[in-house]
Design an enzyme around this catalytic site. Sequence first.
Site, mmCIF file in Angstrom:
data_model
loop_
_atom_site.group_PDB
_atom_site.id
_atom_site.type_symbol
_atom_site.label_atom_id
_atom_site.label_comp_id
_atom_site.label_asym_id
_atom_site.label_seq_id
_atom_site.Cartn_x
_atom_site.Cartn_y
_atom_site.Cartn_z
ATOM 1 N N ARG A 172 -26.812 84.207 132.341
ATOM 2 C CA ARG A 172 -27.403 82.892 132.071
ATOM 3 C C ARG A 172 -26.734 81.813 132.915
ATOM 4 O O ARG A 172 -27.404 80.968 133.523
ATOM 5 C CB ARG A 172 -27.263 82.571 130.583
ATOM 6 C CG ARG A 172 -27.902 81.268 130.104
ATOM 7 C CD ARG A 172 -27.709 81.173 128.583
ATOM 8 N NE ARG A 172 -28.343 80.012 127.981
ATOM 9 C CZ ARG A 172 -27.725 78.847 127.765
ATOM 10 N NH1 ARG A 172 -26.463 78.684 128.123
ATOM 11 N NH2 ARG A 172 -28.377 77.846 127.174
ATOM 12 N N SER A 217 -26.738 75.038 122.487
ATOM 13 C CA SER A 217 -27.051 75.638 123.781
ATOM 14 C C SER A 217 -26.446 77.044 123.860
ATOM 15 O O SER A 217 -26.851 77.926 123.107
ATOM 16 C CB SER A 217 -26.576 74.730 124.909
ATOM 17 O OG SER A 217 -27.078 75.161 126.156
ATOM 18 N N LEU A 218 -25.457 77.296 124.734
ATOM 19 C CA LEU A 218 -24.878 78.636 124.811
ATOM 20 C C LEU A 218 -24.311 79.079 123.465
ATOM 21 O O LEU A 218 -24.224 80.279 123.183
ATOM 22 C CB LEU A 218 -23.786 78.698 125.880
ATOM 23 C CG LEU A 218 -22.382 78.182 125.510
ATOM 24 C CD1 LEU A 218 -21.509 79.278 124.907
ATOM 25 C CD2 LEU A 218 -21.699 77.567 126.698
ATOM 26 N N GLN A 244 -35.299 78.071 125.198
ATOM 27 C CA GLN A 244 -34.143 77.163 125.163
ATOM 28 C C GLN A 244 -33.654 76.796 126.565
ATOM 29 O O GLN A 244 -33.130 75.707 126.784
ATOM 30 C CB GLN A 244 -33.016 77.835 124.366
ATOM 31 C CG GLN A 244 -31.831 76.944 124.059
ATOM 32 C CD GLN A 244 -30.536 77.697 124.222
ATOM 33 O OE1 GLN A 244 -30.186 78.111 125.319
ATOM 34 N NE2 GLN A 244 -29.828 77.865 123.124
#
Length: 313
Positions: free
Chosen positions: A119, A94-95, A252
Amino acid sequence: MAVAFTFPGQGSQAVGMGKDLADAFPEARRVFEEVDAALGEKLSKLIWEGPEETLTLTANAQPALMSVSLAAMRALEARGFSLKDKVAYVAGHSLGEYSALAAAGFVSVGDAARLLRTRGNAMQAAVPAGEGAMAAIIGLEQADVEAACAEAAKGSVCQVANDNGGGQLVISGAKAAVELAAKLCTEKGAKRALMLQVSAPFHSALMAPAADIMREALVGVAKQAPVVPVVSNVTVTPTSDPDEIVRRLVAQVTGRVRWRETVEWFGANGVATLYEVGAGKVLSGLARRINRDIATGAIGTAAEVEAALAALG
């Protein structure tokens, strides 16, 4: 046999992370200073002193975890390590995909910090508080979990958000639908169905407003081809093409983190060792459950930097 570097995602944060690196390596300390300057605040103080509940907020945890990962990378590089020469692929959970890309030179540390702050804020704001939820489903086949999500959605959103491997899937979406899906999963034989203490339904279609914001934010930063390919969460294929990387980062936000498949892809493509670069050892534990033939290592402290340098040559 090849080496891959992986970068942790949200949930790996802990107060005090990275302080050891900053104390031991001036190059690591400079990463935290760069992030503080980029964000216009002392995120480093929050990382090292807390409070934990503030560090855990999505908009803080995302750039904080990236900071620790990049501090570890700079510590390695200060001792002569070359990512391009020693590592075949990078990937992040993810991040962590942003950390992986920053480590490989796709964006600067400062831009990565600003992107992750954007984000985090965008993901938090996409859904009103209390309207979304996530749940971890343990010990149930993916097809059964997907069927439960489809049955529970009934016109709303409920989907698999993370395939973490080792029999662990995370579902995400509208609160009522996720709660019903979790109940259905238990009835189908899941060992556990645990509602997660999260602030938003990450990696679901409800994050579409955040995806739009990230598309615009990514256009506005300087980008270069990464020095090693990144294996992306949403496609589980490697790329070094900047435009394709941007498309995948946008996808994503609403798409599934396919971590089990990522580790399996590494094993099928000659990777013998996975290093987890940054805070914690979550990804190392997942990798061992997915493919016991792949060796794992962590690079998150000064001692681990030295050990990795000795092992990698």
